[in-house]
Scaffold this motif. Structure first.
Motif, short mmCIF file in Angstrom:
data_model
loop_
_atom_site.label_atom_id
_atom_site.label_comp_id
_atom_site.label_asym_id
_atom_site.label_seq_id
_atom_site.Cartn_x
_atom_site.Cartn_y
_atom_site.Cartn_z
N PHE A 1 34.99 48.11 48.90
CA PHE A 1 36.12 47.61 48.86
C PHE A 1 36.98 48.46 47.22
N LYS A 2 36.47 49.67 46.85
CA LYS A 2 37.27 49.36 45.94
C LYS A 2 38.98 49.99 46.17
N GLU A 3 39.51 50.70 47.21
CA GLU A 3 40.52 51.43 47.35
C GLU A 3 41.04 50.03 48.31
N ILE A 4 40.89 48.88 48.45
CA ILE A 4 41.45 48.51 49.49
C ILE A 4 42.03 47.13 48.62
N PRO A 5 44.07 46.47 49.43
CA PRO A 5 44.08 46.25 48.13
C PRO A 5 43.43 44.52 48.73
N LEU A 6 43.28 44.14 48.05
CA LEU A 6 42.50 42.63 47.41
C LEU A 6 42.42 41.46 46.03
N ASP A 7 42.26 40.38 46.19
CA ASP A 7 42.14 39.98 44.85
C ASP A 7 41.37 39.14 45.35
N VAL A 8 40.79 38.82 45.81
CA VAL A 8 39.75 37.51 45.79
C VAL A 8 38.56 38.15 46.55
N VAL A 9 37.37 38.42 46.61
CA VAL A 9 35.99 38.61 47.76
C VAL A 9 35.05 37.46 48.03
N GLU A 10 35.18 36.61 49.08
CA GLU A 10 34.77 35.74 49.81
C GLU A 10 33.32 36.17 50.26
N TRP A 11 32.00 35.24 49.40
CA TRP A 11 30.45 36.17 49.95
C TRP A 11 30.42 35.10 50.70
#
Length: 253
Positions: free
Chosen positions: A37-47
């Motif tokens: 996810f390091k290069e992915i545009p995101l704000d929150v990760v849902e596990w």
């Protein structure tokens, strides 16, 4: 409307914040996906812990959360056990459901937990009280994979979540036609303009509902879901494409 601050993310202002789910089954698979996810545009990760092969073993869950936190650093983590009755991978005893969410909140390793509205008011209130005591925010959710309820029903469910003190009420429904998508969008607009004092999340699922995942800034949904590797629900777009569209809409607005 009040906004919600989670780490360095302010929810409820500007373009909708992007949530990317992790739906791996093994510890190794989940951590490997998180590292991607390091290069992915995101704000929150849902596990999505219901996918995890050891989801009902707290020691295994806590160990994975520790590794997940190390990998994701300051990215907010939303932990969700989606039950089978609302589209998840498995069922869970209600006592175990409460314990899982409360233990996660107490661990200090998650920033938000998801609690299903129809778990019952006492269950929802117990988890919210325990989570809030630990400084953890709560998404109270409802998912209908069969139909789109009437606009009044959607609004009433969102208002019920707000009355229970959800930090973020969330509803996802399945359209049978494009009128159903309009029903969801109209309910979102009504909730935001007439009742909401906090951010909400709404979406119409499947391919017909994709527009609802993009139009949050116009209608009032504060967050949306994008897929990095595997979608956790029907209709999730690729996260990079989603981010491009959200940026274009935000600039135009």
């Amino acid at each position: 409307m009040n906004t919600i601050k989670v780490r360095n993310i302010e929810i409820g202002v500007g373009k909708p914040k992007i949530i990317v789910p992790i739906v791996g089954t093994s510890h190794e698979e989940i951590i490997r996906e998180a590292k991607s996810f390091k290069e992915i545009p995101l704000d929150v990760v849902e596990w999505r812990v219901d996918w995890f092969e050891h989801s009902q073993d707290w020691n295994a869950v806590e160990t994975l959360l520790k590794d997940l936190r190390l990998v994701l650093a300051n990215t907010p983590i939303l932990m969700t056990f989606r039950t089978s009755k609302e589209g998840g991978k498995k069922a869970i005893d209600i006592k175990d459901y409460i314990a899982l969410n409360v233990n996660a909140a107490k661990s200090g390793l998650v920033d938000l937990v998801d609690v299903e509205l129809f778990s019952g008011n006492n269950v929802v209130q117990t988890i919210i009280e325990q989570a809030h005591a630990c400084g953890v925010k709560v998404v109270v959710s409802n998912h209908d994979f069969v139909q789109t309820p009437a606009k009044s029903d959607i609004v009433n469910r969102l208002r019920m979540m707000q009355d229970l003190d959800a930090d973020i009420p969330k509803i996802a429904v399945m359209p049978k036609n494009m009128k159903d998508v309009l029903t969801l969008l109209a309910a979102t607009e009504e909730m935001v303009n007439d009742y909401a004092d906090r951010p909400i999340i709404t979406m119409s699922m499947g391919t017909m509902g994709i527009i609802s995942r993009l139009a949050g800034e116009s209608f009032g949904s504060s967050m949306t879901f994008g897929a990095a590797q595997t979608a956790s629900a029907p209709g999730q777009m690729d996260v990079a494409d989603l981010n491009d569209v959200l940026n274009a809409i935000h600039q135009a607005i």
